[in-house]
Design a protein around this motif. Structure first.
Motif, PDB file in Angstrom:
ATOM      1  N   ASP A 118       0.801  -1.222   0.000  1.00 22.36           N
ATOM      2  CA  ASP A 118       0.000   0.000   0.000  1.00 22.36           C
ATOM      3  C   ASP A 118       0.829   1.265   0.000  1.00 22.36           C
ATOM      4  OD1 ASP A 118      -2.447  -1.526   0.261  1.00 22.36           O
ATOM      5  OD2 ASP A 118      -1.854  -1.901   2.326  1.00 22.36           O
ATOM      6  N   ALA A 119       2.147   1.156   0.067  1.00 31.50           N
ATOM      7  CA  ALA A 119       3.014   2.334   0.112  1.00 31.50           C
ATOM      8  C   ALA A 119       4.015   2.279  -1.040  1.00 31.50           C
ATOM      9  CB  ALA A 119       3.742   2.416   1.447  1.00 31.50           C
ATOM     10  N   LYS A 120       4.519   3.451  -1.411  1.00 29.09           N
ATOM     11  CA  LYS A 120       5.506   3.558  -2.473  1.00 29.09           C
ATOM     12  C   LYS A 120       6.727   4.318  -1.960  1.00 29.09           C
ATOM     13  CE  LYS A 120       2.001   3.661  -6.142  1.00 29.09           C
ATOM     14  NZ  LYS A 120       1.451   4.446  -7.272  1.00 29.09           N
ATOM     15  N   PRO A 121       7.896   4.068  -2.541  1.00 26.22           N
ATOM     16  CA  PRO A 121       9.076   4.829  -2.129  1.00 26.22           C
ATOM     17  C   PRO A 121       8.854   6.328  -2.313  1.00 26.22           C
ATOM     18  CG  PRO A 121       9.727   2.926  -3.434  1.00 26.22           C
ATOM     19  CD  PRO A 121       8.226   3.011  -3.514  1.00 26.22           C
ATOM     20  N   GLY A 122       9.225   7.100  -1.303  1.00 24.10           N
ATOM     21  CA  GLY A 122       9.037   8.540  -1.352  1.00 24.10           C
ATOM     22  C   GLY A 122       7.724   9.008  -0.763  1.00 24.10           C
ATOM     23  N   GLN A 123       6.871   8.081  -0.373  1.00 29.22           N
ATOM     24  CA  GLN A 123       5.571   8.448   0.179  1.00 29.22           C
ATOM     25  C   GLN A 123       5.690   8.756   1.672  1.00 29.22           C
ATOM     26  OE1 GLN A 123       2.512   5.539  -0.572  1.00 29.22           O
ATOM     27  NE2 GLN A 123       1.117   6.407   0.954  1.00 29.22           N
ATOM     28  N   ARG A 124       5.055   9.852   2.095  1.00 27.67           N
ATOM     29  CA  ARG A 124       5.001  10.182   3.507  1.00 27.67           C
ATOM     30  C   ARG A 124       3.779   9.517   4.125  1.00 27.67           C
ATOM     31  NH1 ARG A 124       8.561  13.802   5.298  1.00 27.67           N
ATOM     32  NH2 ARG A 124       9.713  15.043   3.734  1.00 27.67           N
ATOM     33  N   VAL A 125       3.971   8.915   5.284  1.00 29.70           N
ATOM     34  CA  VAL A 125       2.888   8.189   5.943  1.00 29.70           C
ATOM     35  C   VAL A 125       2.772   8.675   7.380  1.00 29.70           C
ATOM     36  CG1 VAL A 125       3.119   6.138   4.495  1.00 29.70           C
ATOM     37  CG2 VAL A 125       4.465   6.317   6.594  1.00 29.70           C
ATOM     38  N   ALA A 126       1.573   8.514   7.919  1.00 28.19           N
ATOM     39  CA  ALA A 126       1.319   8.845   9.320  1.00 28.19           C
ATOM     40  C   ALA A 126       1.386   7.574  10.153  1.00 28.19           C
ATOM     41  CB  ALA A 126      -0.045   9.510   9.463  1.00 28.19           C
ATOM     42  N   ALA A 127       1.489   7.745  11.443  1.00 28.38           N
ATOM     43  CA  ALA A 127       1.517   6.588  12.341  1.00 28.38           C
ATOM     44  C   ALA A 127       0.220   5.793  12.196  1.00 28.38           C
ATOM     45  CB  ALA A 127       1.702   7.044  13.781  1.00 28.38           C
ATOM     46  N   GLY A 128       0.356   4.500  12.010  1.00 27.97           N
ATOM     47  CA  GLY A 128      -0.811   3.633  11.862  1.00 27.97           C
ATOM     48  C   GLY A 128      -1.236   3.391  10.436  1.00 27.97           C
ATOM     49  N   ASP A 129      -0.680   4.105   9.458  1.00 27.80           N
ATOM     50  CA  ASP A 129      -1.056   3.879   8.055  1.00 27.80           C
ATOM     51  C   ASP A 129      -0.603   2.485   7.610  1.00 27.80           C
ATOM     52  OD1 ASP A 129      -2.147   6.350   7.890  1.00 27.80           O
ATOM     53  OD2 ASP A 129      -0.592   7.226   6.624  1.00 27.80           O
ATOM     54  N   PRO A 130      -1.471   1.736   6.880  1.00 32.01           N
ATOM     55  CA  PRO A 130      -1.053   0.417   6.375  1.00 32.01           C
ATOM     56  C   PRO A 130      -0.006   0.561   5.283  1.00 32.01           C
ATOM     57  CG  PRO A 130      -3.219   1.011   5.517  1.00 32.01           C
ATOM     58  CD  PRO A 130      -2.852   2.071   6.520  1.00 32.01           C
ATOM     59  N   LEU A 131       1.018  -0.248   5.366  1.00 26.99           N
ATOM     60  CA  LEU A 131       2.100  -0.215   4.383  1.00 26.99           C
ATOM     61  C   LEU A 131       2.129  -1.464   3.504  1.00 26.99           C
ATOM     62  CD1 LEU A 131       4.943   1.066   6.751  1.00 26.99           C
ATOM     63  CD2 LEU A 131       3.412   2.425   5.302  1.00 26.99           C
ATOM     64  N   MET A 132       1.805  -2.609   4.112  1.00 31.14           N
ATOM     65  CA  MET A 132       1.962  -3.876   3.398  1.00 31.14           C
ATOM     66  C   MET A 132       1.092  -4.931   4.069  1.00 31.14           C
ATOM     67  SD  MET A 132       5.664  -5.635   2.623  1.00 31.14           S
ATOM     68  CE  MET A 132       6.269  -4.058   2.027  1.00 31.14           C
ATOM     69  N   ARG A 133       0.643  -5.919   3.286  1.00 33.28           N
ATOM     70  CA  ARG A 133      -0.143  -7.024   3.826  1.00 33.28           C
ATOM     71  C   ARG A 133       0.556  -8.341   3.478  1.00 33.28           C
ATOM     72  NH1 ARG A 133      -4.472  -7.090   0.815  1.00 33.28           N
ATOM     73  NH2 ARG A 133      -3.850  -5.301  -0.447  1.00 33.28           N
ATOM     74  N   VAL A 134       0.705  -9.181   4.491  1.00 34.12           N
ATOM     75  CA  VAL A 134       1.367 -10.470   4.332  1.00 34.12           C
ATOM     76  C   VAL A 134       0.399 -11.560   4.788  1.00 34.12           C
ATOM     77  CG1 VAL A 134       3.313 -11.917   5.022  1.00 34.12           C
ATOM     78  CG2 VAL A 134       3.642  -9.450   4.690  1.00 34.12           C
ATOM     79  N   ALA A 135       0.218 -12.591   3.972  1.00 33.92           N
ATOM     80  CA  ALA A 135      -0.732 -13.661   4.274  1.00 33.92           C
ATOM     81  C   ALA A 135      -0.006 -14.992   4.387  1.00 33.92           C
ATOM     82  CB  ALA A 135      -1.802 -13.746   3.187  1.00 33.92           C
ATOM     83  N   ASP A 136      -0.436 -15.763   5.374  1.00 37.55           N
ATOM     84  CA  ASP A 136       0.037 -17.134   5.533  1.00 37.55           C
ATOM     85  C   ASP A 136      -0.936 -18.050   4.806  1.00 37.55           C
ATOM     86  OD1 ASP A 136       0.902 -19.617   6.289  1.00 37.55           O
ATOM     87  OD2 ASP A 136       0.607 -19.333   8.442  1.00 37.55           O
TER      88      ASP A 136
END
Length: 368
Positions: A200-218
């Protein structure tokens, strides 16, 4: 086939089968081998009771909620670098991305200051105890040093806890305290093995605390949400094995939904027990669900069963001809039907031209 042709066939069958016959029981009527051949009557020998294959329903592959983890930003910052790609398999503890954050520097500094103050408080406590033992200072000074050391340790635990909450492991914290060198970027790691299903994030993107960055599934554990008609809510085998059509995958039933959805559909949830690597979350498949109550029943072609009123019958070959044997239809699926009744291994059941046999049976017994 129109009505006149069916009537003619019925009359022909009755003439062929009952003419010149002796008197038999009401449900038994004579048929010779020559008559069977002329009418195209074939039989199937019963081998052993088997479980009928269940009907096929649409199903959706679902990932249990506890099998997916969201990697979120522990603090505000700038996404500096992504270290994995979407759909990539990762291991536990593998680095996922770099996050530059001034707040991270402040937290490291707080941890380092707390550690230094903690060491100073411990040294002061040791000195005060030594002086008290020599009778130089009063006990009050020792109590004050102990309280200061306890407060310093609490601040160390709080500062280290903030770093661990940010994703810094204990080894990295120990290295920070030992070396005193602050890191520029925070490296986020995977908490467990799995597959990256979304970034959900890209290099250079500013994010706030708690913003989702990535999802990993088992992917080791998957569910099937199977759509079954509400009228068949109790027709599936609780301990049966569900087969995914066209895949080497099976599942076991877990639960049945309590609410009927649109189209009078209920959701049967099943857990995949084998072949999870053959499936992907979100895809639609076909699932064959075993029917309840078919153990010990006999599987026959659907054409072998006829009805007289509400009662189902099959025609069993005898030395003299055939007998109309009442049976109970347990379940049906496609061209097959599962029946229960006083049948045994070796019985020969008529499976073709059954209409002609029914006409002869009803003519012999006086039915209409």
């Amino acid at each position: 086939m129109n009505f006149s042709i069916r009537r003619a066939l019925g009359a022909f069958a009755l003439l062929c089968l009952v003419s010149g016959s002796a008197v038999y029981a009401a449900d038994t009527f004579p048929v010779t081998a020559a008559q069977m051949k002329a009418l195209g009557i074939t039989v199937q020998r019963l081998d052993r009771p088997v479980d009928i294959r269940g009907p096929i329903y649409p199903a959706r592959v679902v990932l249990p909620l506890q099998q997916e983890q969201v990697i979120s930003a522990p603090m505000a910052g700038l996404v500096d670098q992504l270290l994995v790609d979407e759909h990539q398999a990762i291991t536990r503890g593998q680095p996922l991305l770099h996050l530059n954050s001034p707040e991270y520097g402040e937290q490291q500094l707080s941890a380092l200051e707390a550690a230094n103050k903690g060491r100073l408080a411990q040294a002061t406590l040791a000195r005060e105890r030594s002086l008290f033992a020599e009778g130089i200072i009063p006990r009050r000074r020792v109590f004050e040093a102990e309280a200061a050391a306890s407060d310093a340790q609490a601040r160390v635990r709080q500062a280290n806890g903030a770093l661990r909450l940010a994703g810094v492991d204990s080894a990295a914290i120990a290295e920070l305290i030992r070396s005193g060198v602050l890191k520029d970027a925070l490296v986020l790691h995977g908490k467990s093995a799995g597959v990256v299903v979304g970034i959900d994030a890209k290099p250079g993107q500013r994010v706030a605390a708690g913003d989702p960055l990535m999802r990993v599934a088992d992917m080791s554990r998957l569910w099937l949400d199977i759509q079954i008609p509400a009228e068949r809510a109790n027709a599936w085998a609780r301990n049966g094995q569900i087969v995914v059509v066209g895949r080497k995958a099976t599942a076991k039933p877990l639960s049945l939904g309590a609410v009927v959805g649109e189209g009078q559909i209920l959701t049967l949830r099943a857990e995949v027990t084998a072949g999870a690597d053959q499936l992907r979350p979100g895809e639609f498949v076909q699932a064959q669900v075993p029917l309840a109550g078919t153990r010990g029943a006999w599987t026959l072609p659907l054409a072998a069963v006829v009805r007289q009123g509400e009662q189902a019958h099959v025609f069993v070959r005898t030395a003299q001809g055939f007998v109309a044997q009442p049976v109970e239809v347990v379940a049906s699926s496609g061209p097959s039907v599962s029946v229960a009744g006083p049948l045994k291994v070796g019985d020969q059941i008529a499976i073709s031209s059954v209409i002609a046999l029914k006409a002869a049976w009803l003519g012999e017994s006086g039915g209409e």
